[in-house]
Design a protein around this motif. Structure first.
Motif, PDB file in Angstrom:
ATOM      1  N   PRO A 130       0.831  -1.205   0.000  1.00  0.00           N
ATOM      2  CA  PRO A 130       0.000   0.000   0.000  1.00  0.00           C
ATOM      3  C   PRO A 130       0.863   1.251   0.000  1.00  0.00           C
ATOM      4  O   PRO A 130       2.043   1.221   0.362  1.00  0.00           O
ATOM      5  N   VAL A 131       0.277   2.353  -0.437  1.00  0.00           N
ATOM      6  CA  VAL A 131       0.982   3.634  -0.417  1.00  0.00           C
ATOM      7  C   VAL A 131       0.944   4.164   1.007  1.00  0.00           C
ATOM      8  O   VAL A 131      -0.092   4.631   1.482  1.00  0.00           O
ATOM      9  N   LEU A 132       2.078   4.073   1.678  1.00  0.00           N
ATOM     10  CA  LEU A 132       2.233   4.551   3.051  1.00  0.00           C
ATOM     11  C   LEU A 132       3.601   5.184   3.187  1.00  0.00           C
ATOM     12  O   LEU A 132       4.504   4.911   2.373  1.00  0.00           O
ATOM     13  N   PRO A 133       3.812   6.020   4.198  1.00  0.00           N
ATOM     14  CA  PRO A 133       5.174   6.496   4.462  1.00  0.00           C
ATOM     15  C   PRO A 133       6.113   5.307   4.641  1.00  0.00           C
ATOM     16  O   PRO A 133       5.728   4.286   5.221  1.00  0.00           O
ATOM     17  N   ASP A 134       7.332   5.423   4.145  1.00  0.00           N
ATOM     18  CA  ASP A 134       8.255   4.294   4.151  1.00  0.00           C
ATOM     19  C   ASP A 134       8.461   3.718   5.543  1.00  0.00           C
ATOM     20  O   ASP A 134       8.473   2.494   5.721  1.00  0.00           O
ATOM     21  N   ASP A 135       8.614   4.590   6.536  1.00  0.00           N
ATOM     22  CA  ASP A 135       8.851   4.088   7.888  1.00  0.00           C
ATOM     23  C   ASP A 135       7.631   3.367   8.443  1.00  0.00           C
ATOM     24  O   ASP A 135       7.747   2.358   9.145  1.00  0.00           O
ATOM     25  N   GLN A 136       6.424   3.849   8.104  1.00  0.00           N
ATOM     26  CA  GLN A 136       5.200   3.202   8.581  1.00  0.00           C
ATOM     27  C   GLN A 136       5.014   1.843   7.910  1.00  0.00           C
ATOM     28  O   GLN A 136       4.621   0.869   8.571  1.00  0.00           O
ATOM     29  N   LEU A 137       5.318   1.762   6.624  1.00  0.00           N
ATOM     30  CA  LEU A 137       5.214   0.486   5.923  1.00  0.00           C
ATOM     31  C   LEU A 137       6.208  -0.522   6.494  1.00  0.00           C
ATOM     32  O   LEU A 137       5.876  -1.701   6.668  1.00  0.00           O
ATOM     33  N   ASP A 138       7.418  -0.073   6.819  1.00  0.00           N
ATOM     34  CA  ASP A 138       8.415  -0.971   7.410  1.00  0.00           C
ATOM     35  C   ASP A 138       7.948  -1.501   8.756  1.00  0.00           C
ATOM     36  O   ASP A 138       8.102  -2.691   9.056  1.00  0.00           O
ATOM     37  N   VAL A 139       7.374  -0.626   9.582  1.00  0.00           N
ATOM     38  CA  VAL A 139       6.880  -1.052  10.888  1.00  0.00           C
ATOM     39  C   VAL A 139       5.739  -2.054  10.726  1.00  0.00           C
ATOM     40  O   VAL A 139       5.674  -3.065  11.433  1.00  0.00           O
ATOM     41  N   LEU A 140       4.839  -1.770   9.786  1.00  0.00           N
ATOM     42  CA  LEU A 140       3.724  -2.676   9.537  1.00  0.00           C
ATOM     43  C   LEU A 140       4.234  -4.040   9.094  1.00  0.00           C
ATOM     44  O   LEU A 140       3.779  -5.075   9.594  1.00  0.00           O
TER      45      LEU A 140
END
Length: 390
Positions: A130-140
């Protein structure tokens, strides 16, 4: 008869009826679970057959997964293997898996399972995150798929860590929570992790069942490592000090604490509630370990979303201008603009960004008082292109 003897008698009846209709020998009954769609998608659908002389056809079905009957037998074949699905939806309190099951000859059972397992692995490709901030996608990713990695799970268990993890996805509607869950679900299918999706309706149905304790517990259970998604479970998450207290929260938390799995489980909750409205008992570590806030996308994220649009569409509009004009828009609203552009293009063979923006604004007014047709409508002579000619 006791419930056990009732079930066993009904089970024998369904299996024997399905075996007779499909010409099966030494029949074996099974529930396909997460492989059900792959099973019927790869199979050739045969005829419907009555169940004890009764057959109820269903005209409207949501997908190929559904057998188009609520009481009857659907026949299938896949690579020379015959099997059947027996459905007897006669009472809402009956356990669904007891009265909706597949049947195959014992000699073909293992062969069928391996065939479907192989097909399931082949058909699911790696999906686009999904289109998310890179750091948020990594945490997810790290707290879901990464956590469920077999090597990581082994190290966590060897070091005495918990075999489960909880994530809460919060934020206004339309900002990526559903897209994030859909991506995780697709990755579970691709990697072979188990998954379960629990909706508010499913939870309430379990609470109203004849055995609510077991029914709710089943919603929280996976047989191996996987993810359980809880979609918009506000009824169970709301702070008991701010809403009328029911026993939903107590039942929910009790089932949550009682999760038992062999390797590990991640439970992902989504809610539109603000964090302040979530019951403190739910937010403690061990139930929710991480909160991810999904907010309105900035210009960079809106551009990344638009960069995924079809090349013809991207070439027909000024993307930089589109990003500027959608400041404050959610992902869902930006995607709705895309849909309006496509519908207008089908009508006029032109990419009309200004028209889409104006139509979008009109559609967000009081629709009960305005009646407009959008897409697949002739452009009236003399139309000024802003929708007034429809």
């Amino acid at each position: 008869m006791t419930p056990l003897t009732t079930y066993s008698a009904d089970h024998r009846f369904l299996v024997e009826a399905a075996a007779k209709a499909a010409g099966l020998t030494d029949p074996v009954a099974f529930i396909a679970g997460q492989y059900a769609y792959t099973l019927v998608d790869k199979a050739v659908r045969g005829a419907l057959a009555p169940l004890d002389g009764a057959l109820v056809r269903q005209w409207v079905t949501r997908s190929k997964l559904y057998p188009a009957t609520t009481f009857g037998i659907r026949l299938y074949t896949i690579q020379g293997i015959a099997f059947a699905r027996a459905v007897a939806n006669v009472h809402s309190d009956f356990e669904e898996s007891a009265y909706d099951l597949f049947v195959v000859s014992r000699a073909d059972y293992v062969k069928l399972f391996r065939l479907v397992l192989r097909a399931n692995r082949e058909k699911v490709e790696s999906s686009q995150p999904p289109v998310l901030p890179d750091d948020q996608l990594d945490v997810l990713r790290q707290n879901t798929l990464g956590y469920l990695d077999r090597n990581n799970l082994k190290r966590i268990k060897d070091l005495g860590g918990r075999a489960k993890r909880g994530l809460l996805l919060t934020g206004p509607p339309g900002n990526g929570k559903t897209s994030a869950c859909r991506w995780l679900w697709e990755e579970c299918r691709r990697t072979g992790h188990e998954y379960q999706i629990v909706s508010p309706d499913a939870y309430q149905a379990a609470r109203r069942s004849c055995n609510p304790v077991q029914a709710v517990r089943d919603l929280f259970t996976v047989n191996r490592s996987g993810i359980i998604f809880f979609d918009d479970m506000d009824v169970a998450l709301r702070d008991r000090n701010t809403v009328r207290e029911t026993d939903d929260q107590a039942v929910f938390l009790s089932a949550l604490d009682g999760i038992q799995v062999n390797e590990g489980v991640v439970y992902v909750f989504t809610t539109n509630c603000s964090l302040e409205l979530i019951d403190p008992a739910f937010k403690r570590p061990g139930r929710i370990d991480l909160v991810l806030h999904f907010t309105l996308p900035d210009a960079k994220l809106r551009r990344r979303l638009m960069d995924r649009w079809h090349a013809d569409l991207r070439g027909g509009i000024d993307l930089d201008d589109a990003v500027r004009q959608t400041a404050g828009y959610s992902f869902a609203e930006v995607e709705e603009l895309k849909n309006l552009l496509i519908l207008r293009f089908i009508d006029t063979s032109a990419w009309e960004w200004d028209w889409a923006m104006e139509q979008f604004r009109q559609n967000r007014t009081d629709l009960a008082e305005q009646h407009r047709h959008v897409g697949f409508t002739p452009v009236a002579a003399g139309s000024n292109g802003n929708g007034d000619g429809h």
